[in-house]
Design a protein around this motif. Structure first.
Motif, short mmCIF file in Angstrom:
data_model
loop_
_atom_site.label_atom_id
_atom_site.label_comp_id
_atom_site.label_asym_id
_atom_site.label_seq_id
_atom_site.Cartn_x
_atom_site.Cartn_y
_atom_site.Cartn_z
N ASP A 78 -54.44 19.91 35.96
CA ASP A 78 -55.58 20.72 35.54
C ASP A 78 -56.78 20.25 36.35
O ASP A 78 -56.67 19.39 37.22
N ARG A 79 -57.92 20.83 36.05
CA ARG A 79 -59.13 20.39 36.75
C ARG A 79 -60.26 20.21 35.73
O ARG A 79 -61.27 20.91 35.76
N ASN A 80 -60.09 19.29 34.82
CA ASN A 80 -61.16 18.93 33.91
C ASN A 80 -62.13 17.99 34.64
O ASN A 80 -61.71 17.13 35.41
N LEU A 318 -56.92 20.39 26.39
CA LEU A 318 -55.58 20.18 26.93
C LEU A 318 -54.55 21.11 26.31
O LEU A 318 -53.57 21.49 26.94
N ASN A 319 -54.77 21.51 25.06
CA ASN A 319 -53.78 22.31 24.35
C ASN A 319 -54.18 23.77 24.19
O ASN A 319 -53.41 24.56 23.65
N GLY A 320 -55.36 24.13 24.67
CA GLY A 320 -55.83 25.49 24.50
C GLY A 320 -55.78 26.34 25.75
O GLY A 320 -56.46 27.35 25.84
N ASN A 321 -54.95 25.92 26.74
CA ASN A 321 -54.88 26.64 28.02
C ASN A 321 -56.27 26.84 28.60
O ASN A 321 -56.67 27.93 28.97
N MET A 373 -52.80 10.42 30.80
CA MET A 373 -52.57 11.15 29.56
C MET A 373 -51.79 12.44 29.80
O MET A 373 -51.63 13.25 28.89
N LYS A 374 -51.34 12.66 31.03
CA LYS A 374 -50.76 13.94 31.39
C LYS A 374 -49.36 13.81 31.99
O LYS A 374 -48.85 14.75 32.61
N ARG A 375 -48.73 12.65 31.82
CA ARG A 375 -47.37 12.47 32.34
C ARG A 375 -46.39 13.33 31.53
O ARG A 375 -46.62 13.62 30.37
N MET A 376 -45.31 13.72 32.17
CA MET A 376 -44.28 14.47 31.46
C MET A 376 -42.90 14.07 31.96
O MET A 376 -42.75 13.45 33.02
N SER A 377 -41.90 14.42 31.19
CA SER A 377 -40.53 14.09 31.53
C SER A 377 -39.96 15.12 32.51
O SER A 377 -40.53 16.20 32.70
N ALA A 388 -48.48 23.35 29.93
CA ALA A 388 -49.06 22.37 30.86
C ALA A 388 -50.50 22.78 31.14
O ALA A 388 -51.14 23.44 30.32
N GLY A 389 -51.04 22.41 32.30
CA GLY A 389 -52.46 22.61 32.57
C GLY A 389 -52.78 23.97 33.15
O GLY A 389 -51.91 24.79 33.42
N GLU A 390 -54.08 24.19 33.34
CA GLU A 390 -54.59 25.45 33.89
C GLU A 390 -55.50 25.13 35.07
O GLU A 390 -56.33 24.23 35.00
#
Length: 513
Positions: A78-80, A318-321, A373-377, A388-390
């Motif tokens: 994402d680009r926060n 993070l969870n609201g697209n 905070m953004k790692r995934m399997s 995931a991110g936007e």
């Protein structure tokens, strides 16, 4: 769990937490305050670590990973940018920063870079750069420069501004005489209105002791824009916080005027004391994800400093697209709502994620800088339905890996790594961009600057992986980029921020520990 049950639990928990919201906005300590009380801007020069009403999600830095046993790395993109603005504001006030407030990727991604744009119609492009590591001479840095295409707005857009008008929004903005947080919100919101087209619609919902639809959905033509500006001008700060009801009403407005083929988005503008009525982040995540599935995205814009619930705002974004930015100055409001307007409001890559597979013959071990905070399997990476991110229109995302090289394989004629970027386009179709990293890629002024920002973050956190990183070293390297910095006011400002942090004496070099 169904939406009705989530909503019921959402509102039930609000009652239990209402006293927290009341005490937070009245200025009295609540259970959410860190020990030490609230720290005001008037205490300039008094450093705080965990003191004051600041709550951040814990950032646990990940260490080096052996490529021979775990060659693959997966994470959400994402680009926060909120993290950089928080850091900048605190340094300007001579406050020592809590390590958990330093999210390295948000500092690096605050800035724009001249990465190659993708070919027309491709959506996302990626390029690799390889360079030496300034804080560890035996390591190298692999930088991935990701750039999205510039999207054309099609159809009408439907926006709902959810504005926090609680009493804390009447607090002064640091560095501005006579300007409060709500004034800064109005300034930024008017910049947003400037960029709306005639096919767009906007409504305004406020929350304080109660919630109110100040302006129903209004077309952004010349007459409508005048109504919108008048409604913004009428906003005043009062009372306590009733954030959960405000969020409910905002989504109801968005759903009532939903643009079936357009862009639907709730935009929260809050000073961070956004008590959404759910103390458990899992409950909050479920609620926001449920709303996101309906096609209504969420942007979170923080403002002011104090009563900061960065942990909740981060969870919302993070969870609201959506995305998460923070405005502490009028210049930052212009950046978010003017220069990056399309990137803030128009998503090019939804559920964006990256996978990097390292060749153990070339790379002994690697460490992804930030994105902790953004790692995934691997399963989540391969699951096209995983949230995931936007990434918005015409924006850059920077990813940096620190590599310990395998000297035995230095002469091997094989790739260093394989990169895959996966996302959903505007039509919700799955897309993938691949890149082979050969190991002979060079660096650029952009990647040299990005590594300065990364080193700055390591020094601020006093990271155990910082090695020889120091603010003095960052300033020396920035001096070599004089003409480059002069082309960008935000990068020039970064040098000033680093100098202020170095002068404060709060952040000693890790190598001196």
């Amino acid at each position: 769990m169904g939406e009705k049950n989530v909503k019921k639990r959402f509102l039930t928990m609000l009652a239990a937490l209402l006293t927290v919201a009341l005490s937070g906005c009245s200025g009295y300590p609540s259970d959410n305050y860190h020990e030490g009380g609230f720290t005001t801007p008037e205490e300039d020069g008094q450093p705080f670590g965990d003191e004051g009403n600041y709550q951040y999600d814990e950032v646990i830095e990940r260490g080096f990973v052996e490529a021979a046993t775990t060659p693959d790395s997966y994470f959400s993109l994402d680009r926060n940018t909120a993290g950089y603005s928080y850091v900048r504001n605190q340094i300007r006030q001579n406050r020592k920063i809590s390590p958990d407030s330093v999210r390295l990727e948000e500092l690096v991604n605050y800035f724009d870079y001249d990465y190659p744009a993708p070919s027309q119609g491709e959506g996302v492009g990626v390029k690799a750069y390889l360079s030496s590591c300034p804080w560890e001479s035996e390591h190298r840095l692999l930088t991935l420069g990701i750039k999205t295409e510039e999207a054309e707005a099609t159809g009408e857009a439907n926006y709902v501004l959810l504005v926090d008008v609680s009493g804390s929004m009447g607090s002064a903005v640091y560095g501005y005489e006579g300007l409060n947080r709500l004034d800064l919100v109005k300034y930024g919101a008017n910049k947003l209105v400037d960029g709306l087209g005639e096919n767009d619609r906007l409504s305004i919902v406020t929350y304080a002791s109660g919630v109110k639809t100040v302006l129903g959905s209004t077309p952004a033509n010349s007459e409508g824009k005048a109504e919108i500006r008048q409604a913004l001008s009428s906003l005043t700060a009062y009372g306590s916080t009733s954030g959960s009801d405000g969020l409910e009403l905002a989504y109801e407005q968005a759903e009532a005027y939903k643009a079936e083929s357009g862009n639907n988005r709730v935009i929260i503008l809050s000073d961070g004391d956004f008590n959404v009525g759910i103390s458990d982040t899992d409950e909050l995540t479920e609620f926001i994800q449920d709303k996101a599935k309906s096609g209504i995205a969420l942007s979170v814009i923080g403002v002011g400093l104090g009563n900061t619930r960065d942990d909740l705002l981060q969870t919302l974004a993070l969870n609201g697209n959506g995305n998460y930015a923070y405005i502490d100055t009028q210049l930052e409001a212009e950046k978010v709502f003017t220069e990056e307007l399309s990137g803030t409001l128009y998503a090019v890559a939804n559920d964006a994620k990256a996978g990097v597979s390292f060749n153990p013959d070339k790379v002994s071990s690697y460490r992804l800088l930030g994105y902790d905070m953004k790692r995934m399997s691997e399963d989540d990476f391969n699951n096209s339905e995983k949230d995931a991110g936007e990434i918005g229109s015409n924006l850059c995302v920077t990813v940096i890996y620190e590599l310990a090289m395998n000297m035995a394989g230095e002469e091997e004629e094989s790739p260093l790594a394989e990169v895959a970027i996966r996302y959903k386009d505007a039509d919700k179709a799955d897309q993938e961009v691949k890149l082979t990293v050969n190991g002979d890629e060079g660096e650029s002024e952009d990647t040299m600057f990005a590594s300065c920002v990364a080193e700055f973050a390591l020094a601020l956190r006093q990271s155990r992986y910082a090695m020889a990183a120091s603010l003095a070293n960052v300033l020396n390297r920035l001096a070599d980029l004089e003409s480059y910095l002069g082309k960008d006011k935000y990068k020039e400002e970064f040098r000033e921020i680093v100098a202020l942090a170095e002068k404060s004496g709060h952040y000693v070099s890790s190598s001196s520990h």
